[in-house]
Design an enzyme around this catalytic site. Structure first.
Site, PDB file in Angstrom:
ATOM      1  N   HIS A  71      48.856  28.263  64.695  1.00  0.00           N
ATOM      2  CA  HIS A  71      48.858  29.584  64.066  1.00  0.00           C
ATOM      3  C   HIS A  71      47.458  30.185  64.283  1.00  0.00           C
ATOM      4  CE1 HIS A  71      50.165  32.842  61.753  1.00  0.00           C
ATOM      5  NE2 HIS A  71      50.322  32.310  60.560  1.00  0.00           N
ATOM      6  N   CYS A  87      46.953  30.048  53.284  1.00  0.00           N
ATOM      7  CA  CYS A  87      47.397  31.079  54.228  1.00  0.00           C
ATOM      8  C   CYS A  87      48.507  31.938  53.649  1.00  0.00           C
ATOM      9  CB  CYS A  87      47.840  30.434  55.526  1.00  0.00           C
ATOM     10  SG  CYS A  87      49.129  29.191  55.292  1.00  0.00           S
ATOM     11  N   ARG A 124      56.605  34.931  67.420  1.00  0.00           N
ATOM     12  CA  ARG A 124      56.640  33.839  66.433  1.00  0.00           C
ATOM     13  C   ARG A 124      57.897  33.037  66.726  1.00  0.00           C
ATOM     14  NH1 ARG A 124      55.785  33.744  59.933  1.00  0.00           N
ATOM     15  NH2 ARG A 124      53.670  33.946  60.731  1.00  0.00           N
ATOM     16  N   ARG A 180      44.036  39.279  57.638  1.00  0.00           N
ATOM     17  CA  ARG A 180      44.995  39.190  58.738  1.00  0.00           C
ATOM     18  C   ARG A 180      45.133  40.545  59.444  1.00  0.00           C
ATOM     19  NH1 ARG A 180      48.796  35.307  59.138  1.00  0.00           N
ATOM     20  NH2 ARG A 180      48.963  36.314  61.162  1.00  0.00           N
ATOM     21  N   GLN A 203      46.041  33.201  62.240  1.00  0.00           N
ATOM     22  CA  GLN A 203      45.678  32.815  60.877  1.00  0.00           C
ATOM     23  C   GLN A 203      44.285  32.174  60.869  1.00  0.00           C
ATOM     24  OE1 GLN A 203      47.657  33.101  57.846  1.00  0.00           O
ATOM     25  NE2 GLN A 203      45.608  32.692  57.071  1.00  0.00           N
ATOM     26  N   ASP A 221      48.190  24.401  52.491  1.00  0.00           N
ATOM     27  CA  ASP A 221      49.321  25.159  53.046  1.00  0.00           C
ATOM     28  C   ASP A 221      50.579  24.482  52.498  1.00  0.00           C
ATOM     29  OD1 ASP A 221      51.064  26.647  54.649  1.00  0.00           O
ATOM     30  OD2 ASP A 221      50.677  25.491  56.476  1.00  0.00           O
TER      31      ASP A 221
HETATM   32  N1   CP Z   1      50.329  33.474  56.600  1.00  0.00           N
HETATM   33  C1   CP Z   1      51.384  33.958  57.309  1.00  0.00           C
HETATM   34  O1   CP Z   1      51.478  33.804  58.520  1.00  0.00           O
HETATM   35  O2   CP Z   1      52.297  34.609  56.546  1.00  0.00           O
HETATM   36  P1   CP Z   1      53.727  35.127  57.049  1.00  0.00           P
HETATM   37  O3   CP Z   1      54.552  33.900  57.347  1.00  0.00           O
HETATM   38  O4   CP Z   1      54.260  35.930  55.907  1.00  0.00           O
HETATM   39  O5   CP Z   1      53.531  35.942  58.286  1.00  0.00           O
HETATM   40  N1  NVA Z   2      52.913  25.952  57.881  1.00  0.00           N
HETATM   41  C1  NVA Z   2      53.608  27.142  57.437  1.00  0.00           C
HETATM   42  C2  NVA Z   2      52.735  28.341  57.611  1.00  0.00           C
HETATM   43  C3  NVA Z   2      53.324  29.634  57.132  1.00  0.00           C
HETATM   44  C4  NVA Z   2      52.424  30.793  57.376  1.00  0.00           C
HETATM   45  C5  NVA Z   2      54.915  27.287  58.190  1.00  0.00           C
HETATM   46  O1  NVA Z   2      54.934  27.050  59.399  1.00  0.00           O
HETATM   47  O2  NVA Z   2      55.917  27.632  57.570  1.00  0.00           O
END
Ligand code: CP
Ligand code: NVA
Length: 310
Positions: free
Chosen positions: A132, A268, A105, A296, A135, A228
């Site tokens: 993502h 999400c 990530r 997930r 997701q 989101d």
């Molecule tokens: N939806 C999601 O990716 O959550 P986190 O940021 O907690 O991993």
């Molecule tokens: N768009 C959000 C998604 C979190 C799961 C971010 O990148 O923070």
């Protein structure tokens, strides 16, 4: 269908419809029989490198790795110094000799790509600024569970159309022939080039992908309404201007009255209640949104086992 074995999982674009459906059905199999598929990675390890906070993604991949028999090794940015202590390419080359997969990530998509280029083991994108993909697969699984199908359904995304979740969802919807309508304030729409690429995935059926600056138009007769956060991780400095720009883009009961009867709402998570989604709608749709979060875990198992070899 091309096998996903040995392949990186960096974005939705590039996955065929069959490959996406394979991941959906595998996820549902893991959900039905969590223990039946275990121990494929017995005695092996996987690395998780996280440059941004996470709850769902980190825990679901760690738990998925353990279910498959692997030991997950979690590394934070300050421990690995990617690109600073040593080049990304060297980290990829070394890690490949220790682990069966690298789950990352990070910020720029390019960082995940560089890791993939230098690694001989599959690299999984656990969220970048652009995508993502894990997701999106869990989202499709949830829609199949709740609505029984994907093709032909209308999905409305209300929010930052240029963010990671919106892009992966757009590509996933286009590949699976869902109709997608995105409502974003001016300046936060998906890039035209991204829309073009999504159109080419959907077989050039123009009306399948629409972009509006009016949430009510996007949500009109939708089967699924998705939102989101307005401020993604790394955009904290933009909070004030984004909150101003997104006024009127909240998913609330008034907006939802435009959707089809029985429409579901997805998020999400993490959610900012009474910002992008009203507390009332989030709680009314908790049965969908928390199943989506649960999924997930099942999709993490499906993705991990697909790329390391089923
Ligand atoms: N939806 C999601 O990716 O959550 P986190 O940021 O907690 O991993
Ligand atoms: N768009 C959000 C998604 C979190 C799961 C971010 O990148 O923070």
């Amino acid at each position: 269908m091309g096998s996903l074995m040995g392949r990186d999982f960096l974005k939705i674009e590039g996955l065929s419809q069959d490959e996406i459906y394979h991941l959906i059905s595998k996820s549902l199999e893991f959900k039905r029989s969590p223990l039946k598929w275990g121990m494929r990675l017995k005695g092996r390890s996987v690395a998780l490198i996280f440059h941004k906070p996470s709850m769902r993604t980190r825990i679901s991949f760690e738990a998925a790795a353990v279910s498959l028999g692997a030991h997950p090794i979690f590394l934070r940015e300050d421990e690995i110094g990617l690109g600073e202590r040593e080049p990304i390419a060297d980290v990829g080359r070394v890690l490949s000799r220790y682990v069966e997969a690298i789950i990352i990530r990070t910020f720029a998509q390019r960082i995940a790509e560089e890791m993939a280029e230098s690694s001989s083991v599959p690299v999984i994108n656990a969220l970048t600024d652009e995508e993502h993909p894990c997701q999106a697969i869990a989202d499709l699984v949830t829609i199949v569970e709740k609505k029984g199908r994907l093709a032909g359904l209308k999905l409305a995304f209300v929010g930052d159309g240029a963010n990671n979740v919106a892009r992966s969802l757009l590509m996933a919807a286009a590949t699976t022939r869902m109709k997608i309508a995105i409502a974003s304030p001016s300046g936060y729409e998906p890039e035209p080039a991204v829309i073009e690429r999504a159109r080419s995935l959907s077989g050039s059926v123009d009306q399948m992908i629409e972009v509006f600056d009016d949430p009510a138009q996007a949500v009109d007769k939708a089967d699924v309404v998705y939102t989101d956060v307005w401020i993604s991780m790394g955009q904290e400095k933009e909070r004030e201007s984004k909150v101003r720009a997104f006024a009127g883009f909240q998913v609330n009961s008034e907006l939802l009255s435009r959707a089809k009867d029985g429409a579901i709402v997805m998020h999400c998570l993490p959610a900012h209640r009474d910002e992008e989604i009203s507390d009332e709608v989030l709680e009314a749709q908790a049965g969908v949104i928390f199943d989506q979060a649960e999924n997930r875990l099942h999709t993490a198992k499906a993705i991990l086992s697909a790329v390391v070899g089923e």
